[in-house]
Design a protein around this motif. Structure first.
Motif, short mmCIF file in Angstrom:
data_model
loop_
_atom_site.label_atom_id
_atom_site.label_comp_id
_atom_site.label_asym_id
_atom_site.label_seq_id
_atom_site.Cartn_x
_atom_site.Cartn_y
_atom_site.Cartn_z
N GLY A 37 0.82 -1.21 0.00
CA GLY A 37 0.00 0.00 0.00
C GLY A 37 0.85 1.26 0.00
O GLY A 37 0.55 2.23 -0.71
N ALA A 38 1.92 1.25 0.78
CA ALA A 38 2.80 2.42 0.81
C ALA A 38 3.50 2.60 -0.53
O ALA A 38 3.67 3.73 -1.01
N LYS A 39 3.87 1.51 -1.17
CA LYS A 39 4.52 1.61 -2.48
C LYS A 39 3.53 2.04 -3.57
O LYS A 39 3.92 2.69 -4.53
N MET A 40 2.25 1.72 -3.40
CA MET A 40 1.26 2.18 -4.36
C MET A 40 0.96 3.66 -4.21
O MET A 40 0.62 4.34 -5.17
N LEU A 41 1.09 4.18 -2.99
CA LEU A 41 0.85 5.59 -2.76
C LEU A 41 2.05 6.45 -3.16
O LEU A 41 1.89 7.65 -3.42
N ALA A 42 3.24 5.88 -3.20
CA ALA A 42 4.46 6.64 -3.44
C ALA A 42 4.48 7.39 -4.78
O ALA A 42 4.91 8.55 -4.81
#
Length: 149
Positions: free
Chosen positions: A58-63
């Motif tokens: 999820g954090a990598k998708m938001l980055a």
């Protein structure tokens, strides 16, 4: 009626054919699996790893939309922990009301479906929310992406 009594009753009162004998064996294996505590420990370990993987994903998708700033990571961590807390509460209520252990497997199946849909739904959610200001956009998008699984 307990599981042993049910199996004993079925074995005595149902005409035993190859199919019913096979279904009795499957049900007996299922009951042994449900009563095995080590199975639940393994399931809990796998679930914890899956939560960590979904959180990082999820954090990598938001980055790409918001960068990988402190706001993004703090929101992802807070939403993940909030989702875990709500899930544990709802799971406790469900397990108290219904004593069937199969509910656990249905909940895990629903979480797996939401996790599989994360990459597809994130594109739409991030496209809709990405043009607003940073902090509300990050919180709303992280909630929509990470809270359901």
């Amino acid at each position: 009626m307990s599981a042993k009594k049910l199996l004993y009753w079925r074995a005595r009162n149902v005409s035993v054919t190859k199919k019913s004998s096979l279904s009795l064996r499957i049900e007996n294996l299922r009951m042994q699996l449900i009563k095995n505590k080590n199975f639940y420990f393994l399931l809990s370990f796998i679930e914890g790893g899956s939560v960590m993987a979904a959180e990082l994903l999820g954090a990598k998708m938001l980055a790409p939309y918001f960068g990988s700033s402190l706001y993004v990571w703090a929101s992802v961590l807070a939403i993940t922990l909030g989702g875990l807390a709500v899930g544990y509460y709802v799971g406790g209520v469900l397990s108290y009301k219904r004593k069937d252990p199969l509910i656990l497997f249905y909940v895990i199946l629903a979480a797996a479906v939401f996790t599989i849909l994360m990459p597809f739904s994130s594109k739409l959610i991030l496209w809709l929310v990405g043009s607003h200001s940073l902090i509300p956009s990050v919180i709303i998008s992280a909630s929509c992406i990470l809270f359901p699984p």
